[in-house]
Design an enzyme around this catalytic site. Structure first.
Site, PDB file in Angstrom:
ATOM      1  N   CYS A  76       8.651   7.292   0.346  1.00 43.67           N
ATOM      2  CA  CYS A  76       9.561   8.123  -0.464  1.00 43.67           C
ATOM      3  C   CYS A  76       9.311   8.070  -1.974  1.00 43.67           C
ATOM      4  CB  CYS A  76      11.004   7.785  -0.135  1.00 43.67           C
ATOM      5  SG  CYS A  76      11.358   8.057   1.606  1.00 43.67           S
TER       6      CYS A  76
ATOM      7  N   HIS B 251      15.753   9.838  -5.500  1.00 46.80           N
ATOM      8  CA  HIS B 251      15.283  10.216  -4.158  1.00 46.80           C
ATOM      9  C   HIS B 251      16.489  10.657  -3.332  1.00 46.80           C
ATOM     10  CE1 HIS B 251      13.469  10.266  -0.320  1.00 46.80           C
ATOM     11  NE2 HIS B 251      13.975   9.118   0.091  1.00 46.80           N
TER      12      HIS B 251
ATOM     13  N   ASN C 286      16.180  14.431   3.670  1.00 48.25           N
ATOM     14  CA  ASN C 286      15.221  13.501   3.074  1.00 48.25           C
ATOM     15  C   ASN C 286      13.805  14.021   3.339  1.00 48.25           C
ATOM     16  OD1 ASN C 286      13.502  11.380   2.501  1.00 48.25           O
ATOM     17  ND2 ASN C 286      14.753   9.813   3.497  1.00 48.25           N
TER      18      ASN C 286
END
Ligand code: ACO
Length: 330
Positions: free
Chosen positions: A116, A257, A287
């Site tokens: 990520c 994020h 995500n």
């Protein structure tokens, strides 16, 4: 050597697949509900790419937008750094496919695997290439087709992830004080078992056993990842600000994020920033791992929440574990 900032983020371009999958769509095939997903994560829908849309193709679309916005030709690129955990093939890199699609003949092209925070890791590499004189203009890409590594029979992960790509042109800083003021990257490989794809690599090559066990899909200990993410992202915010010599009240926008709204709220609280100074778009995309920060940055730019002179704090956490942060003066 020139003092920092060495490099600036000249532009951001994004691409997402047109196919929208809502929480209600998922609750028709999984034991879950829109209410549970919204309350626990903040996610309402995500984009899922079809078989005809590869990570390299999503990257190409995002990159062409970033190149056009920066007024840079593909033939001017010295390097292409693609951050991804869902490459089209294990060999060669997605960056090499992207180079061919763009016609960026001068560039060195390679992938990095940092999950990520991949965009922040790639930004750090790009800044280093510029600072060391090995390149003037670098294309940084975060691109994922997480739907291909997500187990749609596992409700604890299937609801979280989406597909998309974001790209930035990183080039030598164009003015005093403008550009990347600091970056911070860190990892703790001891915690790898908490979030991983156990099968399908060289340790356990793809086989009937791997497919039957579904071990080629992501496995996650959600609660442990959640706790580690909150702690690491808080620390990363402090570190990037300290390295940049910037205080929290000088930050115009936090772009975290986009994994879970509760993690984002905890990060903002630790940094002392009100939610009005935090970019959130995980409701639309879920995500998207390394694509998450450029997708949020591009929306913030389009909405006028970032403009010339804005101080932007980036922060992310993911599999590895890996985490990182950056302060940029736009
Ligand atoms: N729908 C309904 N119920 C569910 C679902 C679902 N989709 N998923 C889990 N549940 C149930 C569980 O079975 C459990 O039931 P039980 O209490 O009867 O045992 C209950 O909900 C609570 O489960 P938890 O896992 O404790 O739920 P939590 O509040 O922790 O939320 C979540 C889970 C959303 C995954 C959260 O832990 C999280 O966001 N973790 C962090 C993920 C992350 O940040 N990842 C970043 C890196 S990703 C990368 O690198 C690619």
């Amino acid at each position: 050597m020139m003092p920092r900032p060495f490099a600036e983020v000249a532009s951001v371009g994004v691409a997402v697949p047109p196919n929208v999958v809502t929480n209600d769509d998922l609750s028709r095939v999984l034991d879950t509900s829109d209410q549970w997903i919204v309350e626990r994560t903040g996610i309402r829908e995500r984009r899922i790419a079809g078989p005809e849309q590869s990570v390299a193709m999503l990257s190409q679309e995002a990159s062409q937008r970033a190149l056009a916005a920066a007024g840079v030709g593909a033939d001017e690129l010295d390097a292409i750094v693609v951050a991804t955990v869902s490459p089209d093939r294990l060999m060669p890199s997605t960056a090499c496919d992207l180079q061919a699609l763009l016609g960026a003949e001068r560039a060195a092209a390679f992938d990095i695997g940092a999950a990520c925070p991949g965009y922040i890791f790639a930004l750090t590499v790009a800044e280093g290439l510029v600072a060391s004189g090995q390149g003037e203009t670098v294309l940084v890409v975060g691109a994922e087709k997480l739907s291909t590594i997500t187990d749609f029979q596992d409700r604890s992960t299937a609801i979280l992830f989406g597909d998309g790509a974001g790209a930035s042109v990183v080039r030598r800083s164009s003015g005093p004080g403008r550009g990347i003021l600091s970056t911070f990257i860190k990892s703790d490989g001891r915690l790898a078992p908490l979030l991983l794809r156990p099968g399908g690599g060289s340790a356990d090559p793809i086989s009937e056993k791997v497919v039957c066990e579904r071990s080629h899909y992501m496995k996650m200990a959600g609660r442990e990842v959640f706790k580690a993410a909150v702690l690491a992202m808080a620390d990363a915010c402090d570190e990037a600000l300290r390295r940049a010599g910037v205080t929290a009240d000088q930050v115009d926008l936090l772009v975290p994020h986009q994994a879970n709204l509760r993690i984002i709220e905890a990060t903002a609280k630790h940094a002392g920033l009100p939610m009005s100074k935090v970019m959130v778009n995980l409701d639309r995309y879920g995500n998207t791992s390394s694509a998450s920060i450029p997708l949020a940055l591009e929306q913030a730019l389009a909405e006028g929440r970032i403009g010339p002179g804005s101080v932007v704090l980036l922060v992310a956490f993911g599999a590895g574990f890996t985490w990182g942060s950056a302060v940029i003066r736009w």
